[in-house]
Scaffold this active site. Structure first.
Site, PDB file in Angstrom:
ATOM      1  N   THR A  16     -39.109  28.003 -11.034  1.00 21.67           N
ATOM      2  CA  THR A  16     -39.434  26.665 -10.525  1.00 21.67           C
ATOM      3  C   THR A  16     -39.680  25.850 -11.782  1.00 21.67           C
ATOM      4  O   THR A  16     -40.159  26.395 -12.792  1.00 21.67           O
ATOM      5  CB  THR A  16     -40.698  26.671  -9.635  1.00 21.67           C
ATOM      6  OG1 THR A  16     -41.802  27.158 -10.412  1.00 21.67           O
ATOM      7  CG2 THR A  16     -40.533  27.557  -8.395  1.00 21.67           C
ATOM      8  N   HIS A  17     -39.321  24.595 -11.762  1.00 23.03           N
ATOM      9  CA  HIS A  17     -39.418  23.731 -12.964  1.00 23.03           C
ATOM     10  C   HIS A  17     -38.623  24.311 -14.134  1.00 23.03           C
ATOM     11  O   HIS A  17     -38.927  24.008 -15.287  1.00 23.03           O
ATOM     12  CB  HIS A  17     -40.876  23.534 -13.394  1.00 23.03           C
ATOM     13  CG  HIS A  17     -41.811  23.211 -12.275  1.00 23.03           C
ATOM     14  ND1 HIS A  17     -42.135  21.910 -11.924  1.00 23.03           N
ATOM     15  CD2 HIS A  17     -42.477  24.007 -11.397  1.00 23.03           C
ATOM     16  CE1 HIS A  17     -42.977  21.935 -10.893  1.00 23.03           C
ATOM     17  NE2 HIS A  17     -43.186  23.203 -10.538  1.00 23.03           N
ATOM     18  N   LYS A  62      -8.302   4.148   1.951  1.00 21.32           N
ATOM     19  CA  LYS A  62      -7.550   5.380   1.675  1.00 21.32           C
ATOM     20  C   LYS A  62      -7.764   5.941   0.285  1.00 21.32           C
ATOM     21  O   LYS A  62      -8.008   7.148   0.130  1.00 21.32           O
ATOM     22  CB  LYS A  62      -6.063   5.134   1.927  1.00 21.32           C
ATOM     23  CG  LYS A  62      -5.774   4.943   3.401  1.00 21.32           C
ATOM     24  CD  LYS A  62      -4.412   4.363   3.655  1.00 21.32           C
ATOM     25  CE  LYS A  62      -4.375   3.644   4.981  1.00 21.32           C
ATOM     26  NZ  LYS A  62      -5.182   2.390   5.014  1.00 21.32           N
ATOM     27  N   SER A 109       0.813  -1.214   0.000  1.00 15.65           N
ATOM     28  CA  SER A 109       0.000   0.000   0.000  1.00 15.65           C
ATOM     29  C   SER A 109       0.848   1.266   0.000  1.00 15.65           C
ATOM     30  O   SER A 109       0.318   2.375   0.007  1.00 15.65           O
ATOM     31  CB  SER A 109      -0.931   0.002   1.226  1.00 15.65           C
ATOM     32  OG  SER A 109      -0.172  -0.053   2.414  1.00 15.65           O
ATOM     33  N   GLU A 131     -18.743  22.268 -16.324  1.00 17.37           N
ATOM     34  CA  GLU A 131     -19.198  20.915 -16.663  1.00 17.37           C
ATOM     35  C   GLU A 131     -18.437  19.868 -15.864  1.00 17.37           C
ATOM     36  O   GLU A 131     -19.012  18.873 -15.393  1.00 17.37           O
ATOM     37  CB  GLU A 131     -19.033  20.667 -18.167  1.00 17.37           C
ATOM     38  CG  GLU A 131     -19.941  21.568 -19.009  1.00 17.37           C
ATOM     39  CD  GLU A 131     -19.491  21.640 -20.461  1.00 17.37           C
ATOM     40  OE1 GLU A 131     -19.398  20.581 -21.100  1.00 17.37           O
ATOM     41  OE2 GLU A 131     -19.217  22.750 -20.940  1.00 17.37           O
ATOM     42  N   ASN A 161      -2.389  -1.393  13.735  1.00 18.31           N
ATOM     43  CA  ASN A 161      -3.846  -1.171  13.710  1.00 18.31           C
ATOM     44  C   ASN A 161      -4.238   0.168  14.328  1.00 18.31           C
ATOM     45  O   ASN A 161      -5.043   0.901  13.756  1.00 18.31           O
ATOM     46  CB  ASN A 161      -4.562  -2.324  14.422  1.00 18.31           C
ATOM     47  CG  ASN A 161      -4.380  -3.638  13.686  1.00 18.31           C
ATOM     48  OD1 ASN A 161      -3.900  -3.651  12.554  1.00 18.31           O
ATOM     49  ND2 ASN A 161      -4.745  -4.740  14.317  1.00 18.31           N
ATOM     50  N   ASN A 210     -16.787  27.445 -24.404  1.00 19.91           N
ATOM     51  CA  ASN A 210     -17.489  26.429 -23.604  1.00 19.91           C
ATOM     52  C   ASN A 210     -17.136  26.526 -22.124  1.00 19.91           C
ATOM     53  O   ASN A 210     -15.972  26.753 -21.778  1.00 19.91           O
ATOM     54  CB  ASN A 210     -17.135  25.031 -24.108  1.00 19.91           C
ATOM     55  CG  ASN A 210     -17.609  24.797 -25.533  1.00 19.91           C
ATOM     56  OD1 ASN A 210     -18.664  25.302 -25.927  1.00 19.91           O
ATOM     57  ND2 ASN A 210     -16.821  24.070 -26.297  1.00 19.91           N
ATOM     58  N   TYR A 269     -10.039  -5.131  13.243  1.00 19.68           N
ATOM     59  CA  TYR A 269      -9.382  -4.775  11.984  1.00 19.68           C
ATOM     60  C   TYR A 269      -9.398  -5.948  11.006  1.00 19.68           C
ATOM     61  O   TYR A 269      -9.208  -7.087  11.392  1.00 19.68           O
ATOM     62  CB  TYR A 269      -7.921  -4.361  12.249  1.00 19.68           C
ATOM     63  CG  TYR A 269      -7.164  -4.035  10.974  1.00 19.68           C
ATOM     64  CD1 TYR A 269      -7.208  -2.763  10.420  1.00 19.68           C
ATOM     65  CD2 TYR A 269      -6.418  -5.014  10.307  1.00 19.68           C
ATOM     66  CE1 TYR A 269      -6.523  -2.460   9.237  1.00 19.68           C
ATOM     67  CE2 TYR A 269      -5.731  -4.722   9.129  1.00 19.68           C
ATOM     68  CZ  TYR A 269      -5.798  -3.444   8.601  1.00 19.68           C
ATOM     69  OH  TYR A 269      -5.128  -3.151   7.436  1.00 19.68           O
ATOM     70  N   GLN A 293      -7.646  -1.495   4.467  1.00 20.06           N
ATOM     71  CA  GLN A 293      -6.591  -0.788   3.738  1.00 20.06           C
ATOM     72  C   GLN A 293      -7.181  -0.087   2.501  1.00 20.06           C
ATOM     73  O   GLN A 293      -6.593   0.854   1.982  1.00 20.06           O
ATOM     74  CB  GLN A 293      -5.494  -1.784   3.332  1.00 20.06           C
ATOM     75  CG  GLN A 293      -4.336  -1.175   2.583  1.00 20.06           C
ATOM     76  CD  GLN A 293      -3.132  -2.089   2.570  1.00 20.06           C
ATOM     77  OE1 GLN A 293      -2.453  -2.243   3.583  1.00 20.06           O
ATOM     78  NE2 GLN A 293      -2.866  -2.725   1.445  1.00 20.06           N
ATOM     79  N   SER A 325     -13.372  25.426 -29.264  1.00 24.94           N
ATOM     80  CA  SER A 325     -13.590  24.171 -29.969  1.00 24.94           C
ATOM     81  C   SER A 325     -12.573  24.059 -31.084  1.00 24.94           C
ATOM     82  O   SER A 325     -12.211  25.063 -31.702  1.00 24.94           O
ATOM     83  CB  SER A 325     -15.010  24.138 -30.538  1.00 24.94           C
ATOM     84  OG  SER A 325     -15.072  23.256 -31.641  1.00 24.94           O
ATOM     85  N   LYS A 362     -17.112  28.979 -30.659  1.00 22.84           N
ATOM     86  CA  LYS A 362     -17.441  28.424 -29.351  1.00 22.84           C
ATOM     87  C   LYS A 362     -16.626  28.978 -28.190  1.00 22.84           C
ATOM     88  O   LYS A 362     -15.437  29.265 -28.322  1.00 22.84           O
ATOM     89  CB  LYS A 362     -17.225  26.904 -29.381  1.00 22.84           C
ATOM     90  CG  LYS A 362     -18.174  26.201 -30.318  1.00 22.84           C
ATOM     91  CD  LYS A 362     -19.496  25.927 -29.667  1.00 22.84           C
ATOM     92  CE  LYS A 362     -19.491  24.524 -29.115  1.00 22.84           C
ATOM     93  NZ  LYS A 362     -20.768  24.213 -28.489  1.00 22.84           N
TER      94      LYS A 362
END
Ligand code: ARG
Length: 455
Positions: free
Chosen positions: A152-153, A322, A20, A287, A107, A282, A314, A319, A274, A280
């Site tokens: 709304t909506h 992480k 690890s 995003e 541990n 963007n 344990y 392990q 682009s 463009k």
């Protein structure tokens, strides 16, 4: 480290799945801090000599310097950060290194290191959230009077202001920061001294190490101390919720940036072009932030599944705690920093927002409220009359303020031209003076409150 019991070497595949150090090297600083506190405590209670402690502390300092200089040898054969540090310590100071692991196990060591790391991550996140909040408050203050449609909506609902909209996110990110602070307060107990699982026969002072490492107290049950990872789960849950909030703001920026909306512009610093379409610009950062919640929720799900059904205490499964946690906080940090940058970069178009704020009969509720207030009509009936007014305006191809008085009188002849005073989006937003409402003076009061909190 366990040569006594073993005569053969691990298979290569055993080592490959077991190792690890590639990721838990990120716990190096926490591991060294824990070892320093442990060694000092062992000396104080008389378990190790002052000479041995001095040698250990000196060796740990040299290791710290090697790590800072990038010369520390992280070696797969020593599996993880704990054994890498101890092996190096032995090379640097000799047999005294062997006394450091008295009354300690990997541990409780890993439980401690990981908890310290998550605690730091929570603190950093709170700072990043506050920086984002400051950027939002600055935008809110600069545009406290700029009317925009409230939705709304995603349909025009009632006019609000850009400042009010920004402050909605300040509230959300404030709750996120509070969630990280709560998680931090709950996790702030030291598992060090739980040893393998049952505690230690040595006269260790767990209160001393807890204090030295900035914990409020030691954990109260040794089994729980080495088995618990819910401090990380809680932090990851907070991260996922925060990611969901970030994705909503990111989505709005994407929508606002379209030519159809045109509510905000971002500079070249926070947009990309682009390779084929020259026109463009963007909002890629927005995003990507919108997408990061997938990673954040994924990390929470991942660790929940790892921990589910594990018998106490344990197991090596743990392990696997992480990587998802590191990934989540890396993603969250980048998202928060990029979002703060983007918010500061945003230039709202007050004209476009104002035009949109009046569209879609957004002041219909104001018309109905006027009928209630001035004519004493029950709201349900006023709603019906207003619906008819909207229908008539639509037939005539005008907005509500453009409806001739005669048309309104045809619906109820007590209506006077005073009604036009409430039908503009500015008047509508300004009228919502209830606590927490869209009126600029209410928004300014909230801005002042947050500036104080964030100062
Ligand atoms: N590398 C291990 C982990 O991250 C450290 C604890 C190992 N403990 C053990 N009993 N094998 O979980």
């Amino acid at each position: 480290m366990w040569g006594g019991r073993f005569s053969g070497k691990p298979a290569e595949l055993m080592q490959a799945i077991n190792v690890s150090i590639g990721f838990d090297k990120r716990l190096a600083a926490q591991d060294l801090a824990g070892s320093r506190a442990h060694a000092a405590m062992l000396r104080t209670v008389g378990v190790i000599s002052s000479e041995d402690e001095a040698a250990i502390q000196d060796g740990l300092s040299r290791i710290e310097a090697e790590i800072a200089a990038g010369t520390f040898p992280f070696r797969d054969e020593f599996e993880d950060i704990h054994m890498n540090v101890e092996a190096r310590l032995r090379e640097l100071i000799g047999p005294a290194a062997g006394r450091l692991h008295t009354a300690r196990s990997r541990n409780d060591q890993v439980a401690l290191d990981f908890r310290l790391w998550v605690r730091d991550a929570c603190d950093r996140t709170v700072g990043q959230l506050q920086a984002l909040q400051r950027a939002l408050v600055a935008q809110a203050e600069a545009h406290a009077d700029a009317v925009m449609p409230g939705f709304t909506h995603l349909q025009p609902a009632q006019p609000v202001t850009f400042g009010h909209h920004m402050m909605a996110y300040v509230e959300m990110f404030g709750r996120d920061a509070a969630r990280f602070a709560d998680a931090r307060a709950r996790m702030n107990e030291s598992p060090l001294g739980a040893a393998a699982l049952a505690g230690s026969p040595f006269p260790i002072d767990r209160h001393m190490t807890a204090k030295a490492l900035g914990f409020d107290r030691p954990t109260a049950n040794s089994l729980d101390s080495v088995a618990d990872r819910d401090f990380a789960l809680e932090a990851l849950a907070a991260a996922a919720i925060c990611g969901a909030h970030l994705s909503r703001l990111a989505e709005e920026i994407v929508i606002w940036m379209t030519p159809q909306f045109g509510f905000v512009k971002l500079s070249d610093a926070f947009t990309t072009g682009s390779s084929i379409m020259p026109q463009k610009k963007n909002p890629d950062a927005a995003e990507l932030i919108r997408a990061k919640v997938g990673r954040l929720l994924g990390s929470f799900t991942q660790l929940t599944v790892v921990m589910k059904g594990l018998p106490l205490t344990y197991s090596k499964d743990m392990q696997e705690d992480k990587v998802p946690t590191f990934e989540a906080f890396d993603a969250l940090e980048l998202s928060l920093l990029a979002m703060a940058g983007m918010v500061a970069d945003m230039r709202p178009n007050a004209e476009a927002m104002k035009a949109a704020a009046g569209a879609g009969f957004s002041t219909a509720t104001d018309l109905a409220d006027w009928l209630v207030r001035e004519l004493g009509i029950p709201f349900r009936d006023a709603h019906h009359v207003t619906g008819a007014a909207v229908k008539r305006a639509e037939e005539l191809g005008v907005d509500l303020p453009g409806l001739p008085l005669a048309e309104l009188k045809a619906l109820d002849n007590r209506i006077t031209d005073a009604i036009f005073g409430v039908l503009t989006p500015q008047a509508s937003a300004a009228s919502r003076r209830s606590y927490g409402g869209a009126a600029p003076e209410q928004v300014r009061a909230q801005i002042a409150r947050w500036k104080e909190i964030l100062a």
